[in-house]
Design an enzyme around this catalytic site. Sequence first.
Site, short mmCIF file in Angstrom:
data_model
loop_
_atom_site.label_atom_id
_atom_site.label_comp_id
_atom_site.label_asym_id
_atom_site.label_seq_id
_atom_site.Cartn_x
_atom_site.Cartn_y
_atom_site.Cartn_z
N ASP A 1 -4.82 8.87 14.13
CA ASP A 1 -5.12 8.44 12.77
C ASP A 1 -5.78 7.06 12.80
O ASP A 1 -5.40 6.15 12.09
CB ASP A 1 -3.82 8.40 11.94
CG ASP A 1 -4.12 8.37 10.45
OD1 ASP A 1 -5.27 8.67 10.07
OD2 ASP A 1 -3.21 8.03 9.67
N PHE B 1 2.71 9.73 2.68
CA PHE B 1 4.10 9.99 3.02
C PHE B 1 4.98 8.75 2.96
O PHE B 1 6.15 8.82 3.24
CB PHE B 1 4.18 10.60 4.43
CG PHE B 1 3.41 11.86 4.54
CD1 PHE B 1 3.93 13.05 4.08
CD2 PHE B 1 2.12 11.86 5.05
CE1 PHE B 1 3.22 14.22 4.15
CE2 PHE B 1 1.39 13.03 5.13
CZ PHE B 1 1.94 14.22 4.66
N LYS C 1 8.14 -0.20 5.77
CA LYS C 1 7.49 1.08 5.48
C LYS C 1 8.56 2.10 5.12
O LYS C 1 9.37 2.49 5.94
CB LYS C 1 6.73 1.52 6.73
CG LYS C 1 6.02 2.84 6.58
CD LYS C 1 5.12 3.06 7.77
CE LYS C 1 4.36 4.36 7.62
NZ LYS C 1 3.40 4.54 8.69
N GLY D 1 0.83 -1.20 0.00
CA GLY D 1 0.00 0.00 0.00
C GLY D 1 0.86 1.24 0.00
O GLY D 1 2.06 1.18 0.30
#
Length: 913
Positions: free
Chosen positions: A775, A663, A680, A659
């Site tokens: 978030d 950022f 990530k 995904g």
Amino acid sequence: MTNLLIGFSNKAFLNESFIIVLKFLCNLVRSSIGEIPEELGNLQKLKELDIGPNFLIGSIPSTISNISSLEYISIENCNVSGPIPSDMCARSSLLQILILHANQLVGELPERIGECSALENVELSYNNITGTIPRSVGNLTKLQMFYVPYNNLIGTIPKEIGNLHNLEELYLGVNNLRGSIPKEIFNISTLRGISVSVNHLAGYLPSNFGYGLPNLQELHFEHNNLSGEIPHSISNSSKLTFIDFKGNQFSGLLPNSLGELSFLEDLFLSGNNFVAESSELKFITSLTNCRYLRKLSLADNIFNSIIPASIGNLSISLSHFYFYNCGLHGSIPDEVGNLTNLLLLSLYSNQLTGSIPKTLGNLQNLQGLGIFENRISGSIPDSLCGLEKLDTLLLSQNQITGAIPDCIGNLTALRSIYIGNNKLNSGIPASLWQLNDLLVLNLSSNSLTGSLPLDIGNLKVATILELSMNRFLGIIPPSIGDLKNLIGLSLAHNRFERSIPESISKMLALVALDLSHNNLSSNIPKSLEALQYLTYFDVSFNNLSGEIPSRGPFKNFGRQFFMSNGGLCGDPRFGVPQCPITKVHKSKRRKVIFRVLYALSGVLALAFFLVLAYLFIRYRRKQVVKEKKDISYGTTWLRVSYYDLQQATEGFNENHLLGTGGFSSVYKGTLKNGEDVAVKVFNLQLEGAFKSFDIECEVLRTLRHRNLCKVISTCSNEQFKALILEYMPNGSLEKGLYSDDYSLDFMQRINIMIDVADALEYLHHGYSIPIAHCDLKPSNVLLDQDMVSHLSDFGIAKLLRNGESFAQTTTFATLGYIAPVFTRTKPSSEAFTGDLNLRRWVNDAMADGITTVMDPKLLNPGEDNFKEKLECLSSIMEVALNCSTEIPSERISMKDVVAHLNKIRIKLLEYFS
Ligand SMILES: *[C@@H]1O[C@H](CO)[C@@H](O)[C@H](O)[C@H]1NC(C)=O
Ligand SMILES: *[C@@H]1O[C@H](CO)[C@@H](O)[C@H](O)[C@H]1NC(C)=O
Ligand SMILES: *[C@@H]1O[C@H](CO)[C@@H](O)[C@H](O)[C@H]1NC(C)=O
Ligand SMILES: *[C@@H]1O[C@H](CO)[C@@H](O)[C@H](O)[C@H]1NC(C)=O
Ligand SMILES: *[C@@H]1O[C@H](CO)[C@@H](O)[C@H](O)[C@H]1NC(C)=O
Ligand SMILES: *[C@@H]1O[C@H](CO)[C@@H](O)[C@H](O)[C@H]1NC(C)=O
């Protein structure tokens, strides 16, 4: 209007020419990557096209130019590549809105964009658009917003932009623009925001700068090569709230007229060549009129002045004050204590003298205090112990004398203490060892004395402990081995004696260990060979003897780190004599054993031996288990290099992509040890925001909870920053809820809810500093092979976006919403317009039965206990509503949420069994 929500796989509908509005919002899952079909061009009546966020491949079809009716195009966050169609307005010019934000678009901004004469809003940010800004943009006289930051635009800013007399926002930041800013732009009276930040622009600002910009609110000129003085006329832009001039070549005096900007909130002037008119810096006095000022940065200039006492008359709202590296002298005025809302006070690298003002103790909100590299003398005032929120204390390189205050243990929020290179001459107060959350303690180069207590083992999360160059004495307490997160330990240049504790071998994260220049004796424990990350090891200038271990990290240590000891021996490469062969001891021991054997005889001896053997075997088992634990612990500190990650993801291959976010991108990878991980990778263009990346990673690593996604490791250097996370084979809750074959059942959903609530409870209440996730959404809830949920991205998104290491406690307000675990309807659903939102929708439904708002898959009226299950659903919704009341202070605590949900779960278990 016809409103359609269909996957692209069904192209037949694209022949239906009556479609007027076409929206594809968030409804393509990753597994069904689509393409925008050519046939789109058939929709001759289409007015609005709204796609994204989605994962699409391919480019924007050129057939889009055939649709003469288009007024609105938004393809946002979709990963589309290729160029912007060159003749978008060839057949008509009704197009008003063109939003292509956050894709992979390349090529130039088409010259023919000038034909789109109705354009009001252009947003092309976060792409890879090259070439120059075409002059024809100047023909778009209706344009209100031109937003193209984060591209590769080159050349100069065309002066034709000055023709745009309706322009309100001009954002050109983070490109490669050169030349000067055309004066014409400063005549666009409608402008509310200008940004040219992070380009290569040069030249002066005209002296009539503010006359033509009466509506300007935001000015972003940072990181260019602009020079000259800031014109006085800037105050004629009287609505300014935000000014950023940092990182340019501006010089001269700062205009006092800045103080006339009564709405000013943020003023950044750092990194220029500004000077002061006298040693007073009256400019600060003029700023006392800006009653809304929150952030003020004057750092990195050449003021060579004192800090005027009028600093205490600055706005009470001031939260961030940067005044480092400015040649400041004199003392820190007591008046600074008036600024009671300061979060950060940064005065380092000046020539400040005098003592630390006691009044600093009034700054009850202070989180960061940086006064290092000055000439501050006197002692640390006890009043500092009142700074309950202080996170970072930087006092090194001064001339501070006296003791570390006994009350330092009151500063329970402290994570980092740097007081090295001063003249402290006390012992370390016992209360300091109670600061359980301390990450860094650096007291190097003082005259501190006394011995280290066993309590040193309390600093379980510490990563750096630097006590070198002091007068500490006594033994190194064995409890030091409890500092399992420690990466660097230096006790060098003290008077420690006796042996190096074996327990150091339990500090598996250790990279640097400096014990040199003490009076340590006995041998170097062989168990230190287990410290696989140790790359620096210095025991020179001690009194050590015995064999130097030679395996593990010892393979790489040079001879200078063992020199000047009493009787070390071992491999000649360490510069020591070879060890004598030690058979003597063995035979001695054997003799003793024989003697014992002789004394004990018959049955008694046999029984004795059986017991001994039993105990021995048990002991060995324990050892084995313990070793295993240590090893598995070790893997959580796995050091991973860029090269490892590249291999693990086959060169960050798209097939591994799990995904992408605004950022970062997340890849699946398999490490050399066979472990699957999620990698990530952060977007490098935003590198500036990652200054505190390393520290934050360390903080995150200390969070441990079953329902938090574990950070296994990090990989970070100047060109590359990545987090290595646990891989979750069942994807995200987002997928669980919205993929075509989703099948989460009732129990699974409540379990997920409880897991998430547990994680939040830990973040809010279980850790010494409350942490707001900020978030929370289904895509951040990941499911492992047992469908246990793990909250991911906690804090990171927020912390990194702010780029402020003190952010975690300042942003403790998240807009509550009901995660759609049971409703499946998203908060972003277009059913919610105006005042209607997910919360209100559910709230309104509570009165007359919640079946209308529930995911139909959960409702099966024929099943057993249907009514009771509905009641449970109602209770769950009630909890959700209580969690998301508009006023944050009315929301129930996560502790209560967990308790309520568990009760409901117990009831449900009854009905489902
Ligand atoms: C963007 O374009 C430049 C110049 O064409 C190219 O060097 C760079 O690799 C591109 N970057 C991306 C992320 O596509
Ligand atoms: C700006 O506007 C003023 C008054 O409208 C005009 O006199 C001046 O020439 C303009 N300057 C530029 C550079 O366009
Ligand atoms: C600029 O502001 C000053 C002070 O407020 C005012 O006297 C002057 O008329 C303004 N100039 C213009 C051109 O607006
Ligand atoms: C700060 O403001 C007060 C009240 O206006 C004033 O009396 C005092 O002189 C000011 N202090 C400085 C140093 O300017
Ligand atoms: C500790 O502080 C000293 C003196 O300020 C400094 O030289 C040293 O680099 C610091 N050590 C670490 C690990 O930060
Ligand atoms: C070093 O330690 C030994 C005991 O281990 C002691 O006899 C000696 O005096 C110490 N030396 C110094 C310089 O403190």
